[in-house]
Each structure stands twice: as C-alpha cells, then as structure tokens.
Write a protein that holds these residues in place. Sequence first.
Motif, short mmCIF file in Angstrom:
data_model
loop_
_atom_site.label_atom_id
_atom_site.label_comp_id
_atom_site.label_asym_id
_atom_site.label_seq_id
_atom_site.Cartn_x
_atom_site.Cartn_y
_atom_site.Cartn_z
N PRO A 1 0.83 -1.20 0.00
CA PRO A 1 0.00 0.00 0.00
C PRO A 1 0.87 1.26 0.00
N GLU A 2 0.35 2.33 -0.59
CA GLU A 2 1.13 3.56 -0.71
C GLU A 2 1.58 4.08 0.65
N ASP A 3 0.69 3.99 1.66
CA ASP A 3 1.05 4.54 2.96
C ASP A 3 1.94 3.62 3.77
N ALA A 4 2.29 2.45 3.21
CA ALA A 4 3.19 1.52 3.89
C ALA A 4 4.62 1.65 3.42
N ARG A 5 4.90 2.61 2.55
CA ARG A 5 6.27 2.84 2.07
C ARG A 5 6.46 4.35 1.87
N THR A 6 7.45 4.87 2.53
CA THR A 6 7.69 6.31 2.55
C THR A 6 9.12 6.61 2.10
N PRO A 7 9.31 7.47 1.10
CA PRO A 7 10.67 7.78 0.65
C PRO A 7 11.40 8.70 1.62
N VAL A 8 12.69 8.49 1.74
CA VAL A 8 13.57 9.39 2.50
C VAL A 8 14.37 10.20 1.49
N TYR A 9 14.10 11.50 1.46
CA TYR A 9 14.79 12.37 0.51
C TYR A 9 16.04 13.01 1.11
N ASP A 10 16.02 13.20 2.41
CA ASP A 10 17.14 13.86 3.08
C ASP A 10 17.42 13.17 4.41
N MET A 11 18.67 13.24 4.83
CA MET A 11 19.09 12.68 6.12
C MET A 11 19.91 13.73 6.85
N HIS A 12 19.48 14.08 8.06
CA HIS A 12 20.16 15.09 8.86
C HIS A 12 20.69 14.43 10.13
N ILE A 13 22.00 14.50 10.35
CA ILE A 13 22.65 13.86 11.50
C ILE A 13 23.30 14.94 12.34
N GLU A 14 23.07 14.87 13.66
CA GLU A 14 23.67 15.83 14.59
C GLU A 14 24.56 15.11 15.58
N GLY A 15 25.70 15.71 15.88
CA GLY A 15 26.58 15.19 16.91
C GLY A 15 26.23 15.77 18.26
N ASP A 16 27.14 15.65 19.22
CA ASP A 16 26.85 16.16 20.57
C ASP A 16 27.60 17.45 20.85
N ALA A 17 27.83 18.23 19.79
CA ALA A 17 28.40 19.57 19.94
C ALA A 17 27.67 20.49 18.97
N HIS A 18 27.51 21.73 19.36
CA HIS A 18 26.80 22.69 18.52
C HIS A 18 27.51 22.85 17.17
N GLY A 19 26.75 22.70 16.10
CA GLY A 19 27.31 22.87 14.76
C GLY A 19 27.88 21.62 14.15
N ALA A 20 27.96 20.51 14.90
CA ALA A 20 28.48 19.25 14.35
C ALA A 20 27.32 18.52 13.66
N VAL A 21 27.20 18.72 12.36
CA VAL A 21 26.09 18.13 11.61
C VAL A 21 26.62 17.48 10.33
N LEU A 22 25.81 16.59 9.79
CA LEU A 22 26.11 15.93 8.53
C LEU A 22 24.79 15.73 7.79
N ASP A 23 24.74 16.18 6.54
CA ASP A 23 23.51 16.10 5.75
C ASP A 23 23.75 15.31 4.47
N PHE A 24 22.80 14.44 4.15
CA PHE A 24 22.79 13.71 2.89
C PHE A 24 21.48 14.02 2.17
N SER A 25 21.52 14.01 0.84
CA SER A 25 20.29 14.26 0.08
C SER A 25 20.24 13.35 -1.13
N ALA A 26 19.02 12.97 -1.51
CA ALA A 26 18.84 12.17 -2.71
C ALA A 26 19.26 12.95 -3.94
N TRP A 27 19.02 14.25 -3.92
CA TRP A 27 19.40 15.09 -5.06
C TRP A 27 20.91 15.01 -5.32
N ALA A 28 21.72 15.09 -4.25
CA ALA A 28 23.17 15.03 -4.40
C ALA A 28 23.62 13.68 -4.91
N GLN A 29 22.87 12.63 -4.60
CA GLN A 29 23.20 11.28 -5.06
C GLN A 29 22.59 10.95 -6.41
N ALA A 30 21.83 11.89 -6.98
CA ALA A 30 21.18 11.69 -8.27
C ALA A 30 20.31 10.43 -8.25
#
Length: 380
Positions: free
Chosen positions: A77-106
Amino acid sequence: MPRAAAYNYPVNNDFDVCVRGAGCVGMAAALGLARGGLRVALAGQEQAPQQGDIRAYALNAGSLALLAQLKVWEALPEDARTPVYDMHIEGDAHGAVLDFSAWAQATEALAWIADAAALDDALRAALRFAPHVQWVGAAEVNAPLHVLAEGRASAARQALGVQWSSHDYGHQAVATRLLADAPHRGQARQWLRAPEVLALLPFDRPQPDHGYALVWSVPDARATELMVLGDAAFEQALNEATLGAAGTLRLAGERTSWPLALGRAQPICGPGWVLLGDAAHVIHPLAGQGLNLGLADVASLCQVVSQREPWRALGDERMLRRHARARLGPTLAMSGVTDGLWQLFAHPHPLARELRNRGLTLVQHLGPLKRFLAARALHS
C-alpha cells in the motif's frame, strides 16, 4: 576451527531447496529461488503475526530492486512505504552536523521506510501465487540444499556446530511509532550523543507526512526506564532529546525493545547448507542496514544458484562458497562501519567527543567522501 558438519539429507529428495525461517529474508529467498524453477519447501509459521507490529524497515536501492523482481514492492500500500529524501545527522556539539540528500546522489530517494507487517503480508501474498513453493510448517524436509534464515538464534546453525562470534553492546533499541505536529517532508533525523543514538524515520502511517518510526539506542538501564515510563513521561523525554527539531512528538503505537549485539557466523556455508540474514550476521541498527544485508544475501545466493554449471548439485559446497566470497567483503565492511561508529559515538571521553564531532564536520565539507559513503549505504 573445526569444520561445520554437512547437512544430512537422503538421496531421494522431495524438494530442491528447503528454506528454514519465514521472516522477510526467508520468504524472499523462497520466492527468489522458486522463480528459477526450483521446488522450494518453506519451513516456518505461515500465518501472519498478531496485530501491533510497530517495526519499520529502512530499505536501500538494492533491496528495492530485489523486491521489485519478486513482484512484492509494488504490491505494498502507498502509505506503507515512505521515501527518504534527506538525512540530517547531529553530533553532541553545537554545529556538528552531517547532511545527505537524494538530489546530491542523483537518485529518487536515499532509502524507503517500509511497514514491516505490510511487507511480510505482501511476501505471503506473493508466496500464495508461487506454484513451486510449499509451506511445510515444522516438518522435516528432504532437499539437497537447506537455506537457513531463522534469525540470530538459529537452532539449525547451532546443530551444525557453526561458530557464532557475538559481542553484546550492553544497549537496547527502544522502538515505537510517533506522530508529529510538523510535517516530516521525507527527512530522516539522527542524533549521535554519547551514549545514545536516536533516529526518527519518516513514515506515512498513521498520518501522511506526520508519522515517524523511532529507533532509540540506549544503555540497558536507560532502556528499562524508558519502557516503564508512562506515555506522557516518555513523550517528554523524547521531546527533550530531539529539542523540537521534528516538532512536538507524541506516541502513536506500543513500545518495544530488543538487545543490541554484533554477531557473525563462520563459516556461512557447507555441504548442503547456507546461512542468510541474521543467521549469518547481526549488526548495530544505527545505519539501518540489517535487513538490506539480508536481502543482498538473497540476491547473491539466487544469482549463484541460477548461474551454476548444469552438472553441479544444488548442495555443492564449492558453488555455495562463491556466494560466501561475494558476500564477505560487503558484510565485513558494513559490520566494521557500524561497529566503529558506535564505538566512537558511544564513548564518553572528551577526546572521543571532540574527534567524532570534528569528523562529522569534516565529512560535511568533503563532497566526494559524502557521496561515496551514501553510495555504499544505497547498495550494501
């Protein structure tokens, strides 16, 4: 290490293959091998589990390709599968982040979050239309090849005397379903804060664009506390941990938990038998790659079996070693990455904290490295 025993089977066989284990990996293996014209016995519980399954799978492109070949993916069913377009990861210090996107991966999506119960139902439905597959329950089956996909506590693996190396992390995964008052827009979020790892996976059940699947890896004592908290107290702890980044979160399902460990079987095949999925390897869920490794095992085994020489028996150990060699590198790589990340991000020492946060920042600014890491996750 002593060599694992051969799987004993009579000369006159009723089936070509016996698949033991009726989870996602076992059912996919039965379907895949039957598509090659083999007569497959599927040993396991045919009935669907009871309601209340809150598990969700993060599936990569390789898993989607296999499920599409098996005519299972489009049946969800359509509502049983959801695409992930972006991934946002945060560390345990302010400003320590990592972002992934489907657009960047084509690519269309970094991953798809699938309802576990719905995927299992789709696999069962496909099996009902597979003429070469027969459910046999717990019956003993004669077959030249036994595919063991019973999970991490495989009884058949133990009976064969296969060595199982395991390390208990002393952590548990606490999982449930959530609703947010802000839309997720296909973005997954993860917090890597010693000693916890918290992941929110966008999911369109029970409400489109506002649902999440939660996987919260915490020490055993903390997991016990979270499991006995009242709903309001649990929601408060969760919202404090996420700092409102995904909006205000509230429970939309029961909570469950399970112990986390790193495990590996050696060897994964022998005369007349082969291990797949969690029966062969278990990894930390922080990268969401456990089921992807299992489905990649299925794809590899189906390819090796379909390409075997006409004179070679299905249980031929040399043929099965081709599959073992093909899966060794990807499995060890993913095990090493997830274990290394956990060791780094769970360590409370200030130097480890500084190292991991600097590492996140470095990868964030190195485009080629980010694309390489994302590509590895897309095709485990």
